[in-house]
Motif scaffolding. Structure first.
Motif, PDB file in Angstrom:
ATOM      1  N   ILE A 456     -30.567  21.261  12.558  1.00 52.27           N
ATOM      2  CA  ILE A 456     -29.186  21.622  12.872  1.00 52.27           C
ATOM      3  C   ILE A 456     -28.349  21.839  11.622  1.00 52.27           C
ATOM      4  O   ILE A 456     -27.464  22.698  11.590  1.00 52.27           O
ATOM      5  CB  ILE A 456     -28.547  20.548  13.796  1.00 52.27           C
ATOM      6  N   ARG A 464     -26.804  28.374  16.515  1.00 53.10           N
ATOM      7  CA  ARG A 464     -26.711  27.283  17.487  1.00 53.10           C
ATOM      8  C   ARG A 464     -26.293  27.805  18.857  1.00 53.10           C
ATOM      9  O   ARG A 464     -26.778  27.317  19.889  1.00 53.10           O
ATOM     10  CB  ARG A 464     -25.745  26.211  16.989  1.00 53.10           C
ATOM     11  N   VAL A 763     -31.714  16.723  14.615  1.00 54.96           N
ATOM     12  CA  VAL A 763     -30.324  16.382  14.314  1.00 54.96           C
ATOM     13  C   VAL A 763     -30.291  15.027  13.614  1.00 54.96           C
ATOM     14  O   VAL A 763     -31.262  14.271  13.625  1.00 54.96           O
ATOM     15  CB  VAL A 763     -29.456  16.343  15.594  1.00 54.96           C
ATOM     16  N   THR A 765     -27.561  12.651  14.058  1.00 51.26           N
ATOM     17  CA  THR A 765     -26.840  11.605  14.772  1.00 51.26           C
ATOM     18  C   THR A 765     -26.911  11.821  16.272  1.00 51.26           C
ATOM     19  O   THR A 765     -27.131  12.933  16.763  1.00 51.26           O
ATOM     20  CB  THR A 765     -25.355  11.580  14.358  1.00 51.26           C
ATOM     21  N   GLU A 767     -24.353  11.611  18.163  1.00 47.32           N
ATOM     22  CA  GLU A 767     -23.185  12.409  18.517  1.00 47.32           C
ATOM     23  C   GLU A 767     -23.540  13.903  18.507  1.00 47.32           C
ATOM     24  O   GLU A 767     -23.129  14.652  19.406  1.00 47.32           O
ATOM     25  CB  GLU A 767     -22.029  12.121  17.557  1.00 47.32           C
ATOM     26  N   GLN A 768     -24.302  14.321  17.494  1.00 54.11           N
ATOM     27  CA  GLN A 768     -24.742  15.719  17.457  1.00 54.11           C
ATOM     28  C   GLN A 768     -25.648  16.029  18.648  1.00 54.11           C
ATOM     29  O   GLN A 768     -25.549  17.089  19.258  1.00 54.11           O
ATOM     30  CB  GLN A 768     -25.491  15.998  16.156  1.00 54.11           C
ATOM     31  N   ASP A 771     -23.595  16.206  21.904  1.00 52.38           N
ATOM     32  CA  ASP A 771     -22.756  17.412  21.909  1.00 52.38           C
ATOM     33  C   ASP A 771     -23.595  18.639  22.274  1.00 52.38           C
ATOM     34  O   ASP A 771     -23.189  19.453  23.105  1.00 52.38           O
ATOM     35  CB  ASP A 771     -22.102  17.597  20.539  1.00 52.38           C
TER      36      ASP A 771
END
Length: 888
Positions: A456, A464, A763, A765, A767-768, A771
């Motif tokens: 990412i 993306r 990725v 995290t 959070e990524q 999302d």
């Protein structure tokens, strides 16, 4: 208009900025510090660029840059002597592809000298002016007008160094056919950025509208410039379209219209341009299925024709052509396809009359497009190659390869391939397999079961966004083929079902339906299978029973005004269960149990017959358990039509639910949009999909097994692994498991097609990961995480979630209790999976007392007056008069 300018260094921000700026036309690339030799060829081949070499003194590279795809090149303003010395470098180059720079501060005599030296070798000029404090906008325009007069009709670009961009300057220069070079650093796609010039406003500044509402008629076309429909645009909608890269228009009644926001038929914006009178726009878009029109057709003007229609038909046939058909043979037999291409090429060479040449050319195009379709090559890809070749200024001799040299001919004039010891494949022009499942079994087994990998941190925003896209399989051609089937069933009823089932399934039916009570002989099952169905039925019933709130919602919104809401089951429902060679009692359970729990008074099941005309006993057993009244022994579009319109033997239903292939999906959408059918459907459908989020606590074997459980559904299935902070060794372990387990599967041939189309996204995290998952909106989401349940509250978009290492998706498919009929293709953003509420409707009621109407009446009459609906006002006023008469 404006010509956005990027420096070589700004390209390092990623190709997305260049592609976004290209939406409105050419982009000027300048090289104040960079080396033009370092410019990637891919940039020139995928973009529309003007290269500014005015700081260079070496013109030897110009020819190569034009060959590589540069739209135009700006040369330095050499002196008279230098013009002579560089003449050989630009000799023979097309003047329309060359411009010359007029340096800042050049005196009028110098400008005249430059124009005189270059007037025949180039097509225009770039004039650079320093925006000193005493040089205002009017002086810039006046000076540019003088240069315009000097050069005549040639192109003129003006670059203002150090000045602030303005809409008025763009407009004033445009009056004299002069374009303003606008540095990208001074432009913004953000509507709220007051420090920069909005690119949408800049583009629209030269447009003219003769409409009272100020809108611009907008012709929407696809990549082949086939007209999809007519819309309207405003400055605001243009700005939104450029900011999002999508088709955004201005509805004359509803304001901003994001095409496909509700239907899913979105558009990727490729280019915006205006016409010669600057009062109409053209949007070039990539339109997703089912198409542009609200009637679920690709265009508002009827079906495509010609080559674009043929390409769409072949895309559909690749997925749906029945075994044994000629088209399927072409896709599956590479030798046959290549032989036909060679045969048609020879026949075209030998054709003499205009009619024969047209005929043979059509044949050759057909077989060439089959090869393109097999390899996933679109018409747009072919046209892009033609455009790139058209930009080349170098020309090669173009002689035939030795084996096709016509210096030796057979008696009939046909070329004789020269035998040079080449292999059989080389002599016949045969290549390696060009398409999935086009080769022999041995060739198919050579295809590696390996997912693509992306990191990412190394992807651009555009990349993306592309990762969120699904394979597009349903086309307007499918709908065009389904409509006659639907119409046939509507007109001829059972007779049409008999004929269509024999035609499509090769089964001659004795009856179109089985009626309850079903004979016990039709439900003979091994005891373990019966027990498994019973267990799954009970779990599904418990979960779906709990979803139904039988209480009545009662709210007194104000004294004397009581509103209620209560449910009623949809009376008649049709459940489509795919079948034929497959046995799918699970789909019958997932659709039938919630329908029974909801209390539907009539349940009709439609499923394709087996080759002997019977229905799988597992399906009949579930039909018996859920209380179905009828089993329709038919599949595909004809089954959907039978339930939507009704026949002499098939009851008409109010709602149709269930998965199916492209034809079933198209039939459901047609039925829903036909007001005479008066039927609704559960949701749009697409290929099966699954997304796994895994961290370092995951078991690689478990992760791989889950990915493969969906990849085996079909070649168009997509599975995604989001690897959160996994080391290279962990990712490699999962890849090894995918390969090892995949090769051992009975459906390994399908996995070899679907897995290479799937991918791993690494990725850093959670959070990524969350999302991306929420934006992807998967049908199935599996959380292979430490303390996975803690992340469930972060899930915003998904069909169904499987939490932890011991919750495989297979359990949800069969027996845990949740439903497996789920939204795919990203529709989880706005649709739920099938549930008990799918089979009910809610009704509201209100009851007002005399006192309640007295309190509320004035509010109602006031609003009715505002809307000009006198009868509405009077219905309340006449009562209020009686109520209040007693108080006077």
């Amino acid at each position: 208009m404006i010509v956005p300018e990027l420096t070589f260094g700004e390209l390092g921000e990623g190709p997305s900025i260049l592609s976004r700026l290209n939406l409105i036309g050419d982009v000027l690339l300048s090289f104040p510090t960079g080396n033009v030799d370092e410019l990637p060829v891919a940039v020139l081949q995928t973009a529309s660029c003007i290269l500014d070499l005015s700081n260079e003194n070496d013109t030897r590279k110009v020819k190569q840059l034009l060959d590589d795809g540069a739209r135009r090149v700006i040369l330095p303003a050499f002196s008279a002597d230098e013009v002579e010395s560089c003449g050989s470098a630009i000799e023979g180059l097309p003047a329309e592809r060359l411009l010359v720079a007029i340096p800042a501060g050049a005196k009028e005599v110098r400008v005249s000298e430059i124009v005189e030296h270059w007037k025949t070798a180039t097509s225009g000029y770039l004039w650079e002016v320093d925006a000193t404090p005493d040089l205002d906008e009017t002086l810039i325009v006046e000076k540019a007008k003088q240069i315009r007069q000097s050069i005549g009709d040639g192109n003129l670009l003006v670059r203002v160094v150090g000045g602030r961009l303005s809409v008025s300057l763009i407009r004033r220069l445009h009056e004299f056919n002069i374009d303003l070079v606008a540095p990208a650093s001074g432009l913004s796609f953000d509507l709220g950025d007051s420090t920069k010039l909005n690119i949408g406003e800049a583009f629209a500044s030269v447009l003219i509208s003769d409409r009272s509402d100020g809108l611009f008629p907008t012709v929407v076309v696809d990549e082949q410039r086939v007209a999809l429909g007519l819309c309207y645009s405003s400055v605001e909608s243009i700005s939104h379209a450029l900011r999002t890269g999508q088709g955004v228009y201005q509805s004359r009644t509803r304001g901003l219209w994001y095409k496909g926001a509700s239907s899913g038929a979105t558009q990727k914006l490729l280019k915006i341009s205006y016409d010669c009178d600057e009062d109409a726009l053209q949007f070039i878009v990539k339109q997703t299925d089912p198409g542009f029109c609200h009637r679920n057709t690709r265009t508002c003007f009827g079906p495509d024709s010609g080559i674009s229609h043929l390409a769409a038909t072949l895309r559909s046939r690749k997925a749906t052509a029945p075994a044994g058909s000629y088209t399927r043979r072409l896709f599956d037999d590479r030798d046959l396809l290549h032989s036909k291409i060679m045969e048609e090429a020879e026949e075209l060479c030998n054709a003499k009359s205009a009619e024969d040449i047209a005929w043979e050319t059509a044949d050759l195009i057909y077989f060439a497009l089959v090869k393109c379709t097999a390899a996933g090559v679109s018409l747009a890809d072919v046209e892009a190659q033609l455009d790139r070749r058209a930009r080349k200024v170098s020309r090669r001799p173009g002689n035939a390869k030795p084996k096709w040299d016509m210096s030796g001919k057979a008696s009939n004039g046909s070329p004789v391939p020269k035998q040079t010891g080449a292999s059989h494949d080389e002599i016949n022009g045969l290549q390696e397999p060009i398409s999935p499942r086009n080769g022999t079994r041995a060739e198919d087994e050579k295809k590696e079961i390996k997912m693509k990998t992306y990191i990412i941190a190394e992807t651009t925003p555009e990349q993306r966004r592309n990762l969120l896209l699904r394979p597009i399989i349903k086309t307007e051609e499918i709908i065009a083929r389904v409509r006659p089937i639907m119409a046939d069933v509507r007109q001829r009823g059972d007779e049409a079902i008999f004929d269509l089932t024999e035609r499509f399934d090769g089964v001659k039916l004795s009856s179109t339906v089985l009626k309850a009570p079903f004979p016990s002989t039709a439900m003979l099952l091994p005891q373990n299978v019966r027990q498994a169905i019973d267990q799954a039925y009970e779990n599904i019933r418990r979960f779906h029973e709990a979803q139904l709130d039988r209480s009545v919602l009662r709210v007194e919104t104000m004294p004397g005004v009581v509103c209620t809401r209560f449910f009623r089951p949809i009376e008649r429902v049709g459940l489509y269960v795919p079948g034929g060679t497959a046995v799918l009692p699970s789909s019958t359970l997932m659709l039938g149990v919630p329908a029974k729990v909801a209390g539907c008074s009539e349940i009709v099941i439609a499923t394709p017959p087996r080759k002997d005309g019977s229905v799988a006993p597992e399906v009949i057993y579930v039909a018996h358990k859920i209380g179905a009244s009828t089993v329709v022994v038919a599949g595909g579009a004809q089954a959907v039509a039978a339930m939507a319109y009704g026949t002499a033997s098939v009851p008409k239903v109010d709602k149709i639910c269930g998965p199916g292939n492209q034809y079933v999906t198209a039939a459901k959408m047609i039925a829903q949009s036909d007001s005479s059918a008066m039927v609704s459907i559960d949701m749009p459908a697409g290929p099966s999909e699954l997304l796994v989020i895994a961290d370092s606590s995951c078991n690689p074997a478990y992760v791989a097994s889950d990915l493969l459980s969906q990849a085996e559904h079909g070649a168009d299935s997509q599975v995604v692994l989001i690897a959160v902070g996994l080391a290279d060794a962990d990712v490699a372990a999962i890849e090894r498991e995918v390969k090892t387990q995949g090769e051992a599967l009975p459906r390994a041939a399908i996995v070899r097609e679907s897995i290479p189309k799937s991918y791993i996204l690494r990725v850093d995290t959670m959070e990524q990961a969350m999302d991306f998952s929420n934006r992807y909106a998967p049908e199935h989401l599996i959380l292979h995480l430490e303390e996975a349940e803690n992340w469930v509250d972060q899930v915003q978009n998904a069909g169904s979630v499987f939490v932890g290492p011991y919750s495989p998706e297979s359990c949800g498919d069969y027996a845990s209790g949740t439903n497996h009929t789920l939204p795919t293709y990203g529709y989880a953003r706005m649709y739920s999976g099938v549930n008990t509420l799918t089979f009910v409707k809610h009704i509201t009621s209100q009851m007002l007392t005399r006192e309640g109407l007295d309190r509320l009446g004035d509010t109602v009459t006031t609003l009715a007056e505002v809307e000009g609906l006198e009868a509405h006002r009077n219905a309340v006023a006449i009562r209020l008069k009686d109520i209040r008469a007693g108080r006077e």
